[in-house]
Design a protein around this motif. Structure first.
Motif, mmCIF file in Angstrom:
data_model
loop_
_atom_site.group_PDB
_atom_site.id
_atom_site.type_symbol
_atom_site.label_atom_id
_atom_site.label_comp_id
_atom_site.label_asym_id
_atom_site.label_seq_id
_atom_site.Cartn_x
_atom_site.Cartn_y
_atom_site.Cartn_z
ATOM 1 N N PHE A 166 0.762 -1.508 -0.064
ATOM 2 C CA PHE A 166 0.097 -0.144 0.284
ATOM 3 C C PHE A 166 0.781 1.222 -0.070
ATOM 4 C CE2 PHE A 166 -1.879 3.362 2.125
ATOM 5 C CZ PHE A 166 -3.367 3.744 1.399
ATOM 6 N N PHE A 167 0.662 2.139 -0.986
ATOM 7 C CA PHE A 167 1.460 3.466 -0.964
ATOM 8 C C PHE A 167 0.125 4.520 -0.602
ATOM 9 C CE2 PHE A 167 4.296 1.286 -3.657
ATOM 10 C CZ PHE A 167 5.390 1.882 -3.717
ATOM 11 N N GLY A 168 0.706 5.342 0.250
ATOM 12 C CA GLY A 168 0.023 6.397 0.786
ATOM 13 C C GLY A 168 0.783 7.835 0.826
ATOM 14 N N ILE A 169 0.086 8.867 -0.015
ATOM 15 C CA ILE A 169 0.668 9.860 -0.410
ATOM 16 C C ILE A 169 -0.076 11.089 0.148
ATOM 17 C CG2 ILE A 169 1.536 11.780 -2.210
ATOM 18 C CD1 ILE A 169 1.500 9.121 -3.997
ATOM 19 N N SER A 170 0.666 12.028 1.095
ATOM 20 C CA SER A 170 0.002 13.203 1.858
ATOM 21 C C SER A 170 1.044 13.924 2.016
ATOM 22 C CB SER A 170 -0.568 12.508 3.108
ATOM 23 O OG SER A 170 -0.731 13.801 3.974
ATOM 24 N N LYS A 171 0.966 15.465 1.262
ATOM 25 C CA LYS A 171 1.893 16.552 1.405
ATOM 26 C C LYS A 171 2.060 16.761 3.073
ATOM 27 C CE LYS A 171 1.100 20.294 -0.425
ATOM 28 N NZ LYS A 171 1.033 21.701 0.451
ATOM 29 N N CYS A 191 2.205 -4.528 3.812
ATOM 30 C CA CYS A 191 3.214 -3.694 3.885
ATOM 31 C C CYS A 191 3.064 -2.352 3.322
ATOM 32 C CB CYS A 191 4.622 -4.074 2.968
ATOM 33 S SG CYS A 191 6.154 -3.133 3.196
ATOM 34 N N THR A 192 3.461 -1.304 4.075
ATOM 35 C CA THR A 192 2.790 0.002 3.770
ATOM 36 C C THR A 192 3.870 1.162 3.445
ATOM 37 O OG1 THR A 192 2.734 0.909 6.119
ATOM 38 C CG2 THR A 192 0.734 -0.066 4.949
ATOM 39 N N VAL A 193 3.711 2.017 2.450
ATOM 40 C CA VAL A 193 4.875 2.885 2.259
ATOM 41 C C VAL A 193 4.134 4.357 2.280
ATOM 42 C CG1 VAL A 193 6.337 3.831 0.395
ATOM 43 C CG2 VAL A 193 6.011 1.127 0.756
ATOM 44 N N ALA A 194 4.793 5.058 2.995
ATOM 45 C CA ALA A 194 4.177 6.576 2.854
ATOM 46 C C ALA A 194 5.010 7.659 2.224
ATOM 47 C CB ALA A 194 3.922 6.972 4.552
ATOM 48 N N ILE A 195 4.709 8.564 1.454
ATOM 49 C CA ILE A 195 5.546 9.488 0.919
ATOM 50 C C ILE A 195 4.869 10.987 1.495
ATOM 51 C CG2 ILE A 195 6.074 10.640 -1.123
ATOM 52 C CD1 ILE A 195 5.644 8.024 -2.485
ATOM 53 N N THR A 196 5.558 11.615 2.336
ATOM 54 C CA THR A 196 4.809 12.940 2.762
ATOM 55 C C THR A 196 5.929 13.991 2.934
ATOM 56 O OG1 THR A 196 5.948 12.792 5.318
ATOM 57 C CG2 THR A 196 3.590 11.216 4.467
ATOM 58 N N GLY A 197 5.553 15.184 3.380
ATOM 59 C CA GLY A 197 6.531 16.139 3.639
ATOM 60 C C GLY A 197 7.564 15.768 4.735
ATOM 61 N N GLU A 198 8.494 16.535 4.746
ATOM 62 C CA GLU A 198 9.743 16.159 5.604
ATOM 63 C C GLU A 198 9.690 16.220 7.237
ATOM 64 O OE1 GLU A 198 10.413 20.571 5.661
ATOM 65 O OE2 GLU A 198 9.417 19.076 4.352
ATOM 66 N N GLN A 199 8.640 16.904 7.861
ATOM 67 C CA GLN A 199 8.398 17.103 9.046
ATOM 68 C C GLN A 199 7.986 15.896 9.745
ATOM 69 O OE1 GLN A 199 6.580 18.429 6.733
ATOM 70 N NE2 GLN A 199 4.484 18.146 7.252
ATOM 71 N N GLU A 200 7.913 15.857 11.061
ATOM 72 C CA GLU A 200 7.432 14.716 11.612
ATOM 73 C C GLU A 200 5.812 14.778 11.527
ATOM 74 O OE1 GLU A 200 7.201 11.288 14.296
ATOM 75 O OE2 GLU A 200 8.913 12.389 13.396
ATOM 76 N N ASN A 201 5.238 13.561 11.298
ATOM 77 C CA ASN A 201 3.735 13.326 11.121
ATOM 78 C C ASN A 201 3.120 12.085 11.231
ATOM 79 O OD1 ASN A 201 3.540 11.987 8.303
ATOM 80 N ND2 ASN A 201 5.221 13.647 7.720
ATOM 81 N N SER A 202 1.929 12.068 11.455
ATOM 82 C CA SER A 202 1.239 10.740 12.016
ATOM 83 C C SER A 202 1.100 9.510 10.618
ATOM 84 C CB SER A 202 -0.077 10.937 12.450
ATOM 85 O OG SER A 202 -0.806 11.691 11.276
ATOM 86 N N VAL A 203 1.173 10.161 9.422
ATOM 87 C CA VAL A 203 1.107 9.078 8.175
ATOM 88 C C VAL A 203 2.381 8.580 8.252
ATOM 89 C CG1 VAL A 203 0.942 8.897 5.908
ATOM 90 C CG2 VAL A 203 -0.608 10.421 6.987
ATOM 91 N N ALA A 207 3.859 4.145 9.000
ATOM 92 C CA ALA A 207 4.097 3.272 7.715
ATOM 93 C C ALA A 207 5.235 2.333 8.013
ATOM 94 C CB ALA A 207 4.492 4.226 6.644
ATOM 95 N N ASP A 208 5.380 1.360 7.311
ATOM 96 C CA ASP A 208 6.748 0.424 7.485
ATOM 97 C C ASP A 208 7.795 1.122 6.655
ATOM 98 O OD1 ASP A 208 5.456 -1.894 8.625
ATOM 99 O OD2 ASP A 208 4.254 -1.935 6.737
ATOM 100 N N LEU A 209 7.391 1.930 5.690
ATOM 101 C CA LEU A 209 8.698 2.642 4.851
ATOM 102 C C LEU A 209 8.146 4.056 4.556
ATOM 103 C CD1 LEU A 209 10.004 0.553 1.757
ATOM 104 C CD2 LEU A 209 11.293 1.434 3.605
ATOM 105 N N TRP A 210 8.902 5.068 5.333
ATOM 106 C CA TRP A 210 8.482 6.462 4.902
ATOM 107 C C TRP A 210 9.517 7.116 4.225
ATOM 108 C CZ3 TRP A 210 9.140 10.246 9.748
ATOM 109 C CH2 TRP A 210 8.599 11.641 9.412
#
Length: 254
Positions: A166-171, A191-203, A207-210
């Protein structure tokens, strides 16, 4: 000022929210006031201030004041800032926050789950990038499906038993629909992959891979300001695709 993005999911009390708004309105003076001064100004205790800092994932009062400043300052158009903005289009910027090993691990996960479904999710502008990632994976011969905030939650739930990744994208990294799906996917062994802004965040935290991508305008919900976040995400996708193709060639997979 709209502070919903930085308080989402933090479960602040009314008093804590009032204190946070006070700090944001007085960032030039609160460090001089100190914890006691801010507490007096808001008719509360110092423990309330420290509890607020912990809820906001900061190490303390000074750390909170320092990092909140980045959410409120308007960048001045100096030569250095212009140069920094242009440098944001380079792969080096991506590697400031991520290791190349992470890219390789993500590519390995894609290869491992090649016979299962890959699910990509994003809303708003992130949904546009999610569509690009989906089409890229499909063109590489990977079974992939994507959904956005406007789609039925049933689309996600009905594919859980066939989902390999699963890929989740959130700026912002605080999009509740993305966070909830990452948690649900993990609970179902995906297995989960998150793509987010650089700051600490809940998404990213769930995730398994951030993957962290620099976001110059953290409170720009409408994406009206020049920002390298989405171009950088596209570059990240191409780097993952490059590593995946390399692995396929090594394993004799066409």
């Amino acid at each position: 000022m709209n502070i919903e993005k930085i308080t989402q999911g933090k479960n602040l009390t009314d008093t804590e929210r009032t204190v946070l708004e006070y700090i944001l309105d007085h960032l030039d003076t609160v460090q001089t006031e100190g914890v006691r001064g801010v507490a007096r100004a808001n008719y509360t205790s110092t423990s309330t201030i420290m509890r607020l800092a912990r809820k906001m994932n900061y190490s303390g009062f000074v750390d909170m004041c320092y990092k909140l400043r980045s959410f409120t300052e308007t960048p001045h158009q100096t030569m250095q800032e212009e140069e920094d903005f242009l440098n944001g289009f380079s792969t080096q910027s991506l590697l400031n926050y991520n290791t190349y090993t992470q890219l390789k691990v993500c590519a390995e996960k894609l290869l491992e789950q090649r016979d299962k479904m890959i699910f990509v999710y994003g809303t708003g502008f992130s949904g546009t990038v999610a569509t690009y990632l989906t089409q890229k994976l499909v063109n590489m011969g990977i079974l992939c499906f994507s959904a956005t905030g406007g789609d039925s939650v049933g689309i996600f739930e009905n594919t859980l038993d066939r989902m390999g990744l699963f890929f989740g994208i959130s700026k912002s990294g605080e999009t509740s629909m993305v966070r909830d799906k990452i948690k649900t996917a993990q609970e179902n062994g995906v297995c989960t992959v998150a793509i987010t802004g650089e700051q600490e965040n809940s998404v990213g935290r769930y995730a398994d891979l951030w993957f962290r991508v620099e976001n110059q305008w953290k409170l720009d919900d409408q994406n009206t300001m020049p920002n390298t976040f989405f171009p950088q995400v596209m570059m990240l996708i191409e780097l993952i695709a490059y590593e995946y193709r390399r692995l396929c060639m090594e394993n004799g997979i066409k």
